[in-house]
Scaffold this motif. Structure first.
Motif, mmCIF file in Angstrom:
data_model
loop_
_atom_site.group_PDB
_atom_site.id
_atom_site.type_symbol
_atom_site.label_atom_id
_atom_site.label_comp_id
_atom_site.label_asym_id
_atom_site.label_seq_id
_atom_site.Cartn_x
_atom_site.Cartn_y
_atom_site.Cartn_z
ATOM 1 N N GLY A 91 0.817 -1.210 0.000
ATOM 2 C CA GLY A 91 0.000 0.000 0.000
ATOM 3 C C GLY A 91 0.852 1.263 0.000
ATOM 4 O O GLY A 91 0.514 2.256 -0.649
ATOM 5 N N TYR A 92 1.975 1.213 0.699
ATOM 6 C CA TYR A 92 2.898 2.354 0.740
ATOM 7 C C TYR A 92 3.458 2.638 -0.652
ATOM 8 O O TYR A 92 3.591 3.794 -1.061
ATOM 9 N N ARG A 93 3.755 1.582 -1.374
ATOM 10 C CA ARG A 93 4.337 1.765 -2.703
ATOM 11 C C ARG A 93 3.293 2.163 -3.752
ATOM 12 O O ARG A 93 3.602 2.881 -4.709
ATOM 13 N N LEU A 94 2.050 1.734 -3.547
ATOM 14 C CA LEU A 94 1.017 1.978 -4.551
ATOM 15 C C LEU A 94 0.364 3.346 -4.430
ATOM 16 O O LEU A 94 0.018 3.969 -5.442
ATOM 17 N N PHE A 95 0.171 3.834 -3.176
ATOM 18 C CA PHE A 95 -0.657 5.020 -2.955
ATOM 19 C C PHE A 95 0.187 6.197 -2.478
ATOM 20 O O PHE A 95 0.870 6.118 -1.444
ATOM 21 N N ALA A 96 0.091 7.297 -3.228
ATOM 22 C CA ALA A 96 0.904 8.482 -2.911
ATOM 23 C C ALA A 96 0.505 9.087 -1.575
ATOM 24 O O ALA A 96 1.373 9.577 -0.831
#
Length: 422
Positions: A246-251
């Motif tokens: 989620g950290y990598r996908l969502f700004a």
């Protein structure tokens, strides 16, 4: 005097003190609103005086009337109603319109709590309701993706007839009931698929805070039902991996983590909320600046995400710690109720309600004081939001339903024992 009568008398005294506290607090705000308006009563603002009467009445109904209808845990009722009334008080001081909405939601929540109590007491077989709740819940969670609106990076709200609601708040209840029933029957596939589908829909909505709550509750319910520590730890590791994804996908998730690490680096923009929150807590000091004083509205989203900061600013850190202890006491009572339950379904239901309230409280207060990254969930019972307040009251209703069944079992055992002695 018996221990039960002594406890009842002490509970009534405590309820009286709580009613007096809120009556005087709203009375103080009434005088504050009308200082300098002279004796022209038509120009006075009477809202605080109305609440000075309405809130104590609602506390009386919630604490003293309900136990006359069925066996109830008075301490749990007292804690819940105090926190709800505190939310109305803080909201009126900062934004009176929100307080009026909240007191209506408080009343609806009391009715919903009674309904949940009777559902737990009245339904003997939860097989059909547990199955029916699954498609209904998934449909509710899918609605924001179809007709919802984005707020703070997440698409988790829907509007209908001029009112807004967050379906995930209502699905919390069905998640606990359905997962608890399937786990109590040792049926793994249905609850696993249901919870996975819920988490997938929440990820699509980018509502990672609520996804964390769903995941944590389901995982701890599995551990409580199976006692399998190895699989539970494996599930926790998988959750950690999902958090990294989620950290990598969502700004907006990356931004929140960056703000958590150093909010002062971007004080005027992304770090403004958290910095203002910390400054409000610091300015309140030990005893607070006083009700109606301070600058609570300088905190963005002060009415929901950061309402704990407002409490600490106005009443002080000591009062804030007392509020935290109330949540701890509420979790303790929920744990006692779960452990005393005779059936596995009722025990897991009580456990799920307790875990959800405790985890949600930790997540939001931990974010407000910079212990963990801010996730944007509400503080149970206190934060502004009708759907959130009603769903929290329903959780207490489910807990109270299990507690009342426990009392019935104790009275039945006492009756059998007395017959045996005769």
């Amino acid at each position: 005097m018996s221990r039960k009568k002594a406890s009842l008398k002490a509970g009534k005294r405590l309820c009286g003190v709580v009613r007096l506290f809120f009556f005087l607090a709203f009375l103080l705000l009434f005088f504050r609103d009308n200082i300098g308006k002279g004796w022209s009563f038509a120009e006075w603002n009477w809202n605080a005086l109305i609440l000075a009467g309405a809130v104590p009445v609602m506390i009386t109904l919630g604490v003293n009337l309900l136990p006359r209808l069925f066996p109830a845990d008075r301490l749990l009722l007292s804690l819940t109603n105090f926190l709800c009334a505190l939310g109305v008080l803080i909201l009126y001081d900062t934004k009176p319109l929100y307080a009026r909405h909240q007191v209506i939601a408080y009343g609806i929540g009391l009715i919903a709590m009674v309904i949940c109590i009777y559902l737990i007491r009245g339904i003997r077989s939860w097989r059909f309701p547990a199955i029916l709740l699954i498609p209904v819940s998934l449909l509710l969670l899918a609605l924001p993706l179809l007709i919802g609106k984005e707020k703070n990076g997440a698409r988790n709200w829907i509007s209908f007839a001029g009112a807004s609601m967050q379906p995930s708040e209502l699905v919390k209840l069905s998640l606990i009931l359905s997962v608890s029933w399937f786990m109590s029957r040792r049926k793994m596939i249905p609850w696993f698929l249901f919870s996975a589908a819920c988490l997938g829909l929440l990820m699509l909505q980018k509502d990672l805070g609520t996804a964390l709550l769903y995941f944590g509750v389901t995982l701890l319910l599995y551990w409580g039902s199976s006692g399998n520590t190895a699989v539970t730890l494996l599930g926790a590791a998988a959750g950690g991996g999902a958090a990294v994804l989620g950290y990598r996908l969502f700004a907006h998730v990356r931004l929140r983590v960056a703000v958590w690490r150093n909010p002062w680096s971007d004080y005027d923009n992304s770090g403004y909320q958290l910095v203002q929150s910390l400054m409000a807590i610091a300015s309140g000091g030990i005893l607070g600046v006083g009700l109606g004083l301070g600058s609570p509205t300088t905190i963005p989203v002060f009415e929901s995400d950061f309402i704990f900061s407002v409490i600490c600013e106005q009443f002080g850190v000591i009062f804030g710690l007392c509020v935290l202890m109330m949540y701890v006491a509420l979790i303790w009572r929920g744990t006692v109720i779960a452990m005393a339950a005779r059936g596995s379904f009722h025990a897991l239901t009580a456990m799920g309600c307790t875990v959800l309230i405790g985890l949600q409280t930790f997540v939001i207060i931990g974010g407000v004081i910079k212990l963990i990254p801010l996730t944007g969930v509400t503080l149970p019972f206190i934060s502004y939001g009708g759907t959130s307040l009603v769903s929290s009251m329903c959780l207490v209703g489910l807990l109270q339903g299990v507690a009342s069944l426990n009392e019935d079992d104790l009275e039945e055992d006492a009756g059998i024992a007395s017959v045996g002695l005769d």
